[in-house]
Scaffold this motif. Sequence first.
Motif, PDB file in Angstrom:
ATOM      1  N   ILE A   7      -0.913 -18.721 -55.005  1.00  0.00           N
ATOM      2  CA  ILE A   7      -0.868 -17.672 -56.029  1.00  0.00           C
ATOM      3  C   ILE A   7      -0.857 -16.288 -55.391  1.00  0.00           C
ATOM      4  O   ILE A   7      -0.061 -15.411 -55.773  1.00  0.00           O
ATOM      5  CB  ILE A   7      -2.064 -17.813 -56.991  1.00  0.00           C
ATOM      6  N   HIS A  39       5.901 -10.838 -54.884  1.00  0.00           N
ATOM      7  CA  HIS A  39       6.390 -10.342 -56.171  1.00  0.00           C
ATOM      8  C   HIS A  39       6.230  -8.821 -56.252  1.00  0.00           C
ATOM      9  O   HIS A  39       7.180  -8.101 -56.579  1.00  0.00           O
ATOM     10  CB  HIS A  39       5.611 -11.027 -57.292  1.00  0.00           C
ATOM     11  N   VAL A  40       5.035  -8.334 -55.940  1.00  0.00           N
ATOM     12  CA  VAL A  40       4.774  -6.891 -55.971  1.00  0.00           C
ATOM     13  C   VAL A  40       5.634  -6.166 -54.938  1.00  0.00           C
ATOM     14  O   VAL A  40       6.216  -5.111 -55.224  1.00  0.00           O
ATOM     15  CB  VAL A  40       3.275  -6.617 -55.728  1.00  0.00           C
ATOM     16  N   TRP A  61       2.474 -15.573 -53.726  1.00  0.00           N
ATOM     17  CA  TRP A  61       3.487 -15.262 -54.742  1.00  0.00           C
ATOM     18  C   TRP A  61       3.295 -13.846 -55.273  1.00  0.00           C
ATOM     19  O   TRP A  61       4.260 -13.079 -55.381  1.00  0.00           O
ATOM     20  CB  TRP A  61       3.413 -16.274 -55.886  1.00  0.00           C
ATOM     21  N   LEU A  62       2.063 -13.485 -55.599  1.00  0.00           N
ATOM     22  CA  LEU A  62       1.791 -12.151 -56.134  1.00  0.00           C
ATOM     23  C   LEU A  62       2.157 -11.063 -55.121  1.00  0.00           C
ATOM     24  O   LEU A  62       2.742 -10.034 -55.475  1.00  0.00           O
ATOM     25  CB  LEU A  62       0.312 -12.029 -56.511  1.00  0.00           C
ATOM     26  N   LEU A  78       2.563 -16.901 -64.939  1.00  0.00           N
ATOM     27  CA  LEU A  78       3.190 -16.229 -63.800  1.00  0.00           C
ATOM     28  C   LEU A  78       4.586 -16.785 -63.543  1.00  0.00           C
ATOM     29  O   LEU A  78       5.513 -16.036 -63.223  1.00  0.00           O
ATOM     30  CB  LEU A  78       2.331 -16.407 -62.549  1.00  0.00           C
ATOM     31  N   TRP A 106      11.916 -11.625 -60.375  1.00  0.00           N
ATOM     32  CA  TRP A 106      11.009 -12.512 -61.115  1.00  0.00           C
ATOM     33  C   TRP A 106      11.759 -13.671 -61.758  1.00  0.00           C
ATOM     34  O   TRP A 106      11.499 -14.833 -61.434  1.00  0.00           O
ATOM     35  CB  TRP A 106      10.203 -11.755 -62.169  1.00  0.00           C
TER      36      TRP A 106
END
Length: 247
Positions: free
Chosen positions: A23, A30-31, A26-27, A90, A164
């Motif tokens: 997680i 992603h950011v 991924w975050l 998400l 995304w």
Amino acid sequence: MTDHALPKADLTATSLTVSGAIILAWLGLHVHALWFLDAVAHPVLAAVNFLALTWLSVGLFIIAHDAMHGSVVPGRPRANAAMGQLVLWLYAGFSWRKMIVKHMAHHRHAGTDDDPDFDHGGPVRWYGRFLATYFGWREGLLLPVIVTVYALILGDRWMYVVFWPLPSILASVQLFVFGTWLPHRPGHDVFPDRHNARSSRISDPVSLLTCFHFGGYHHEHHLYPTVPWWRLPRTRAKATQKKGTRA
């Protein structure tokens, strides 16, 4: 089957650590992709970011899948539901309740007409049914709203919003091919038992990269659904060793 090789507390700690790592990775990507990446100046970095997000999106879905079987936080159904809903949001804003009902039906009726994940047609038609089963009007309304909000927030970087939905879409193809079609397609070879599922027998690194072991060890998953994805290779090895001892 439960994994008696690890105490429950250690199993929970490892599952949460592995899930948390996926997680957070991924975050972070992603950011970075949406707010900081310069894809024109660094096309190779952009491609690596995109591929990594696709693979990690598969991982998000696999975490939700393990949560459905209660193996992310063993013995804590509410905690599993919370974790499952978080990663499904998400991933693509999917509904936990809808997903778990359909998936349990898949395990009860794998490879039959009552299996919501099964289709007698070719892979394209089968994938279409796969999408139709889990992508309903709720997701159809929610995703454009999220993409629009992202675009408004990003301003001049609005085009980076594709980092995304596109990885999630490609991840759905990956999940379908390696986690549904190859393990459950009829007529390829004889299924070993009533689960109508086969393992791909690919190497562990390829199994991890394709579908977090749900291709290479799919039959083992149907035999032992409460075993988390990262324990499936060891589960097969132990079962093989046990059979050899009996022989």
